[in-house]
Design an enzyme around this catalytic site. Structure first.
Site, mmCIF file in Angstrom:
data_model
loop_
_atom_site.group_PDB
_atom_site.id
_atom_site.type_symbol
_atom_site.label_atom_id
_atom_site.label_comp_id
_atom_site.label_asym_id
_atom_site.label_seq_id
_atom_site.Cartn_x
_atom_site.Cartn_y
_atom_site.Cartn_z
ATOM 1 N N GLU A 49 1.090 -1.185 -0.290
ATOM 2 C CA GLU A 49 -0.292 0.101 0.253
ATOM 3 C C GLU A 49 0.659 1.312 -0.404
ATOM 4 O O GLU A 49 1.997 1.075 0.849
ATOM 5 C CB GLU A 49 -0.939 0.095 1.148
ATOM 6 N N THR A 50 0.399 1.855 -0.422
ATOM 7 C CA THR A 50 0.709 4.215 -0.419
ATOM 8 C C THR A 50 -0.328 4.368 0.164
ATOM 9 O O THR A 50 -1.333 4.430 -0.496
ATOM 10 C CB THR A 50 1.156 3.992 -1.785
#
Length: 303
Positions: A46-47
């Site tokens: 995830e970002t």
């Protein structure tokens, strides 16, 4: 355009363990297409993009992307972003603060604790209580997709089931840690056996009691072909979903229940997720997810 970012290892107090997270600061000027492209470039599970919220009562607005798409809510980006915001506090020193982060699932209340020369810690109240989604499941096909015998699915009262606290997961209890370690997840068979939930293929979350670490109450792994994640070292949103299954299958009576969930061991990135469940009048009254986060890199990206 240059955008500042940091990389945090989340759900660990040791660098190069836990679940890596890219935290992109001052991301207000980025459109959806650019944020998705950055998430693919970072190629982490995830970002998170930190933006200003239109609500002055909120500390920030978060957008969360996997390499495959956007999520309405996720645990390790929430913990990592909360610690990152706390560490950017201009007052410095020890920090004990409570803030609200705006996510697509809704407002998320977070508590942050920072101490000098120690990893940050954050925990948050689940924005949505875990609820069960009733869909037919084929145990034989699930066993084939996991590369285990059908007899190794389930323990005690726990059976395969689908739960969501914002992101749906197909939770598959397995007999013991040895079964989880020796399983061989097949994403193509999973796509044929797992149902679509809320328009997307359900992610796979396998778990059993106990842990390699003696403090762990549960041992888990997570796989999500739909999200572009071959395997995730730590999944807070899945632990949030698990809270409903624990309450349902274990029949928790009224009281407070702390659980430590370990994940990522098989990947060489051990992670430790704190889950707290408060039961009142026979139902989950409140649940919280927490963990440590430590910064491992900082820089700028030119886009």
């Amino acid at each position: 355009m240059a955008i500042e970012y940091s990389i945090y290892d989340v759900f660990t107090d040791k660098r190069l363990e836990g679940n890596p997270l890219a935290v992109m600061y001052d991301a207000d000027g980025l459109d959806d297409k650019t944020m998705q492209a950055i998430a693919r470039e970072m190629n982490l599970s995830e970002t998170v993009f930190i933006r200003k919220s239109d609500n002055p009562a909120y500390a920030a607005s978060l957008r969360i992307f996997t390499p495959g798409g956007e999520l309405p809510f996720a645990g390790h980006p929430t913990v990592g972003a909360a610690v990152a915001l706390g560490e950017r506090n201009p007052n410095g020193g020890d920090v004990d603060m409570v803030c609200v982060l705006e996510e697509n699932v809704g407002p998320v209340r977070c508590a942050i604790r920072l101490r000098k020369d120690a990893p940050g810690f954050a925990e948050f109240d689940l924005p949505r209580k875990s609820s069960r989604i009733e869909l037919p499941l084929d145990r034989a096909k699930l066993a084939d997709a996991l590369g285990v015998s059908e007899g190794n699915i389930g323990f005690e009262n726990h059976q395969p089931s689908i739960w969501t606290a914002g992101v749906p997961f197909l939770l598959v209890p397995l007999h013991n840690i040895s079964t989880i370690r020796e399983m061989d997840f097949d994403p193509q068979l999973w796509e044929r056996s797992a149902p679509l939930v809320e328009g997307r293929l359900a992610a796979c979350y396998v778990y059993c009691r106990g842990g390699v670490n003696h403090t762990a109450k549960f041992h888990a792994r997570m796989f999500s072909p739909e999200m572009g994640i071959a395997e995730d070292p730590a999944t807070g949103s899945a632990a949030a979903a698990l809270s409903g299954a624990i309450h349902h299958f274990d029949g928790l009576s009224d009281g407070h229940y702390p659980f430590m969930i370990e994940q990522g061991v098989e990947m060489g990135r051990p992670s430790f997720i704190h889950l707290h469940i408060d039961v009142k009048a026979g139902d989950i009254f409140r649940a919280r997810i927490g963990g440590s986060a430590v910064r491992v890199a900082h820089g700028t990206m030119d886009i």
